[in-house]
Design a protein around this motif. Structure first.
Motif, PDB file in Angstrom:
ATOM      1  N   ARG A 430       3.437  -8.517  -3.013  1.00 29.91           N
ATOM      2  CA  ARG A 430       3.092  -9.309  -1.826  1.00 29.91           C
ATOM      3  C   ARG A 430       1.702  -8.952  -1.340  1.00 29.91           C
ATOM      4  NH1 ARG A 430       7.096  -8.385   3.034  1.00 29.91           N
ATOM      5  NH2 ARG A 430       5.716  -9.364   4.560  1.00 29.91           N
ATOM      6  N   LEU A 431       0.818  -9.941  -1.303  1.00 28.38           N
ATOM      7  CA  LEU A 431      -0.519  -9.744  -0.750  1.00 28.38           C
ATOM      8  C   LEU A 431      -0.665 -10.708   0.416  1.00 28.38           C
ATOM      9  CD1 LEU A 431      -3.333  -8.331  -1.174  1.00 28.38           C
ATOM     10  CD2 LEU A 431      -3.976 -10.351  -2.516  1.00 28.38           C
ATOM     11  N   GLU A 432      -0.920 -10.153   1.606  1.00 23.68           N
ATOM     12  CA  GLU A 432      -1.114 -11.015   2.787  1.00 23.68           C
ATOM     13  C   GLU A 432      -2.522 -10.790   3.285  1.00 23.68           C
ATOM     14  OE1 GLU A 432       1.886 -10.458   5.779  1.00 23.68           O
ATOM     15  OE2 GLU A 432       3.512 -10.935   4.381  1.00 23.68           O
ATOM     16  N   VAL A 437       1.550  -5.496   0.856  1.00 20.52           N
ATOM     17  CA  VAL A 437       2.687  -5.204   1.739  1.00 20.52           C
ATOM     18  C   VAL A 437       3.875  -4.738   0.900  1.00 20.52           C
ATOM     19  CG1 VAL A 437       4.223  -6.119   3.522  1.00 20.52           C
ATOM     20  CG2 VAL A 437       1.886  -7.018   3.302  1.00 20.52           C
ATOM     21  N   GLY A 438       4.516  -3.653   1.334  1.00 24.93           N
ATOM     22  CA  GLY A 438       5.692  -3.176   0.612  1.00 24.93           C
ATOM     23  C   GLY A 438       6.647  -2.464   1.548  1.00 24.93           C
ATOM     24  N   ASN A 575      -4.643  -1.720   2.820  1.00 18.77           N
ATOM     25  CA  ASN A 575      -5.797  -2.619   2.710  1.00 18.77           C
ATOM     26  C   ASN A 575      -6.389  -2.560   1.312  1.00 18.77           C
ATOM     27  OD1 ASN A 575      -8.800  -3.359   2.904  1.00 18.77           O
ATOM     28  ND2 ASN A 575      -7.970  -4.074   4.868  1.00 18.77           N
ATOM     29  N   ARG A 576      -6.531  -3.713   0.678  1.00 15.51           N
ATOM     30  CA  ARG A 576      -6.953  -3.736  -0.732  1.00 15.51           C
ATOM     31  C   ARG A 576      -8.389  -3.264  -0.909  1.00 15.51           C
ATOM     32  NH1 ARG A 576      -7.577 -10.097  -2.307  1.00 15.51           N
ATOM     33  NH2 ARG A 576      -7.749  -9.156  -4.373  1.00 15.51           N
ATOM     34  N   THR A 689       1.536  -1.253  -3.500  1.00 17.01           N
ATOM     35  CA  THR A 689       0.317  -1.198  -4.317  1.00 17.01           C
ATOM     36  C   THR A 689       0.534  -0.849  -5.778  1.00 17.01           C
ATOM     37  OG1 THR A 689       0.025   1.166  -3.907  1.00 17.01           O
ATOM     38  CG2 THR A 689      -0.965  -0.361  -2.297  1.00 17.01           C
ATOM     39  N   GLY A 690       1.691  -0.260  -6.103  1.00 17.92           N
ATOM     40  CA  GLY A 690       1.884   0.266  -7.451  1.00 17.92           C
ATOM     41  C   GLY A 690       1.224   1.614  -7.659  1.00 17.92           C
TER      42      GLY A 690
END
Ligand code: MOS
Length: 706
Positions: A430-432, A437-438, A575-576, A689-690
């Motif tokens: 999930r990327l918002e 987001v996890g 935050n990416r 994020t993994g």
């Protein structure tokens, strides 16, 4: 002392959110904390004390020059190892300050300055010139120097355990998790600094030392100080009417308390006061050791554990040993026929570590519960299903049945409340906007402890009122309020009919506000005294009659392993671009026996969750091994979670009552909230994020590297 077999009490006030009985004093500022008791022992205002601390990590003091300090306006005296009063006993080397020229760590007390004002004392302390003969020191915890095996670990449990054949089971396992997890040094940082006011006087030809001390246990301070000062216990009186938090760091007397006692012995009865500075709290008042956890889990493809190993490395101080029981929860949490735990320490020339909220469980459960999340991923299982598959029938550590093990109930209830069923398998699902987001989950557990050595006294007053007295301390938890409720229900009167007397070592003996044991230990003594009082004096007693009693153990208690349980659910956003972690939701569900006061209980559990969040995201003390001290010694560089970091944090509990454990049905709530929380947050950041972070705190660099 009469030991009374207690009966379960019927809750009337218990279970209701009675307002804090000391709330008004606190919010209106009329509650006096330790050094605010200015008006003691006659008219002379207290002298102020300032601590001079060592600037080397190891060595010998070769000279102390106080000439400039003594010339400073307002300074009245300087005490060092040549001039301070001698102690009768020096076994506790943390407390035995100013007795010889040895320096055991940087930041140790080497001299005391007394002055008319705090400012003059501080300026005087800065003018004391201490010279040292420095010796080489070791102040860095490493895997290659943490090899010392202590006889026991805190509080008094086995250092190592070994059952079955862990190596063979790991070799045969379908799935193995073999990882190392690290937690940093952490400092307790209660809001009120450690503070002591003391004076000596002569009464009936005997010396008497009186103190107001910011402590978690007044009787413990008496027991620590009296023999060292060559006094009987009844020559020392300690009071702690209000305490602004401790988190374990006020659980035992530290060196500053002895500093005040020694200094006050030289002032002909004039009181002496000291508030330790925030900076000094990073060397003098305890901290949590950093930990290195080597965890190996072996399991079948279905996730059933066949082997659990948790080998811990951490540190102690050469001055005084404290061994954190980091692997202790691993011994009882999940079923596995083969299991091994161990603790090895580096013995360093550093400040003395001590208790910090959930010593053992907090760092240990971070490691164990992140490893379990890794196992769930490796087996392709939902982490809650993994825990269902490893639920033991009996306590794996003792072989006894659990009193009331409701870990799965907590996990299931939390999953419902949190909306777990809609969770994508992830990670990186999930990327918002700019945020991954996890969600993550972790178990929590904490032993239920009821300490021996507690007594309470019930005295009938006029008008159907009662004084209920016990020397316990309310460190801000709400103990004063819940003990009032317990006393009221045990005597079958209203809380407003109870005058509760606590926090004075002249009152019946009570154990420390620690180990989440206060309500259970003190409350059981109060119930014992109340029930015996009613048996002896009936419902309409003559004013003045009184009964003192302690609670006998329930013989059935021998048959069970008593623990509390919980489940923590976290949502994390990472935050990416910057790696910043935010935790918009944190939810804990607990099984802690009967809750005495929902409002104060919720405050304890939410406080624990926030402290766990803080440990997860921010808290980290940096020691500079070249000099041996912690360099992040203020709240600008040691980050704790603040309001902006704490978003939707909530705690709830299962309705239950543990009547084998205490006559109130309660088990204790002070520490379990911090346990597992950092792991839940870490697991949520992995799901987002993994990126698997295996060392706390979860700073942005971890996520940027990936
Ligand atoms: Mo708690 S660390 O046992 O005061």
């Amino acid at each position: 002392m009469t030991e009374q077999q207690t009966r379960t009490i019927s809750p009337r006030s218990i279970g209701t959110s009675l307002d804090r009985v000391d709330g008004r004093e606190k919010v209106t500022g009329t509650a006096s904390y330790a050094v605010e008791h200015a008006d003691v022992n006659g008219t002379a205002a207290p002298l102020s004390l300032w601590l001079v601390t060592s600037t080397v990590a190891k060595g010998r003091i070769t000279g102390v020059d106080a000439s400039k300090a003594l010339a400073h306006h307002g300074v009245s005296a300087m005490l060092d190892h040549t001039s301070a009063p001698r102690l009768a006993q020096t076994d506790n080397a943390e407390l035995a300050i100013l007795q010889d020229d040895r320096v055991g760590f940087r930041g140790q007390v080497v001299a005391l300055v007394l002055a008319e004002t705090s400012e003059a004392a501080r300026e005087g302390a800065a003018l004391v010139e201490v010279t040292y003969e420095q010796e080489p020191h070791e102040a860095e915890l490493r895997e290659d120097n943490a090899t010392y095996r202590p006889d026991k670990v805190n509080p008094d449990v086995e250092t190592d355990t070994d059952e079955g054949d862990v190596d063979a089971a790991l070799a045969a396992a379908d799935v193995v998790v073999d990882q190392t997890y690290r937690t940093p040094y952490e400092h307790n940082n209660p809001l009120e600094p450690h503070a002591t006011l003391a004076w000596w006087e002569e009464r009936e030809g005997r010396e008497v030392l009186s103190m107001f001390d910011s402590t978690q246990g007044v009787h413990g301070v008496v027991q620590a100080l009296a023999p060292m000062l060559g006094l009987e216990n009844d020559q020392v009186r300690v009071r702690a009417p209000y305490v602004g938090g401790g988190f374990g760091s006020k659980g035992e007397a530290h060196a500053h308390v002895m500093a005040v006692a020694l200094a006050a012995r030289t002032t002909a009865g004039r009181p002496v006061r000291l508030a330790v500075t925030r900076q000094q709290m990073f060397s003098l008042t305890g901290y949590r050791t950093a930990t290195i956890s080597h965890v190996r889990l072996g399991a079948g493809r279905d996730g059933r554990l066949t082997a659990i190993e948790h080998a811990v490395q951490e540190q102690t101080s050469v001055v005084r040993e404290f061994a954190e029981q980091t692997a202790s929860p691993t011994r009882m949490l999940y079923a596995a026929p083969n299991r091994r735990t161990s603790h090895r320490l580096a013995q360093l020339d550093v400040a003395v570590p001590s208790w910090m909220r959930a010593p053992g469980e907090m760092p240990g459960m971070y490691a164990h519960e992140v490893a379990m999340d890794e196992l769930a991923v490796a087996c392709g299982l939902d982490p809650i299903v993994l825990r269902e598959r490893n639920e033991p029938d009996l306590d794996p550590e003792t072989g006894k049945p659990f009193n009331d093990r409701r870990l799965l109930d907590c996990l299931h209830r939390g999953a419902d409340r949190f909306g777990w069923s809609t969770r994508p398998a992830g990670p990186r699902a999930r990327l918002e906007g700019d945020w991954w987001v996890g969600t993550g989950v972790a178990s929590a557990t904490y032993p239920a402890m009821r300490q021996p050595g507690n007594q309470a006294r019930v005295t009938a007053l006029d008008g159907g009122r009662y004084e209920v007295a016990i020397g316990s301390v309310d460190i801000g938890t709400g103990a004063r309020t819940v003990l009032t409720q317990i006393a009221a229900d045990a005597l079958e009167v209203e809380p407003s009919d109870i005058d509760l007397a606590i926090a004075d070592s002249l009152l019946p003996s009570a154990t420390v506000a620690g180990g989440s044991s206060g309500t259970s230990s003190w409350g059981s003594a109060i119930v014992a005294a109340a029930q015996l009082f009613r048996e002896d004096h009936g419902a309409h007693p003559d004013p003045g009659v009184h009964t003192t009693a302690s609670a006998a153990d329930d013989p059935a208690a021998e048959d069970y392993a008593f623990h509390s349980f919980g489940a923590v659910f976290a949502e994390a956003r990472v935050n990416r671009w910057t790696g910043e972690v935010r935790v918009p939701r944190l939810h804990g569900v607990y099984s802690v026996g009967r809750v005495i006061n929902p409002r104060t209980a919720r405050s304890q559990l939410v406080g624990g969750l926030v402290m766990g969040l803080s440990a997860g995201l921010f808290e980290e003390s940096h020691r500079d091994p070249r000099f041996g001290h912690v360099v992040t010694q203020d709240l600008a560089t040691y980050h704790v979670a603040s309001h902006a970091d704490v978003l939707d944090v909530d705690a709830e509990w299962l309705e239950e009552s543990d009547e084998v454990f205490t006559p109130m049905g309660s088990r204790g709530i002070g520490e379990i909230g911090i346990v597992g929380t950092a792991a839940a947050v870490a697991n949520a950041t992995f799901h987002a994020t993994g990126v698997r972070v295996r060392s706390l705190p979860l700073t942005p660099d971890h996520f940027l590297d990936a």
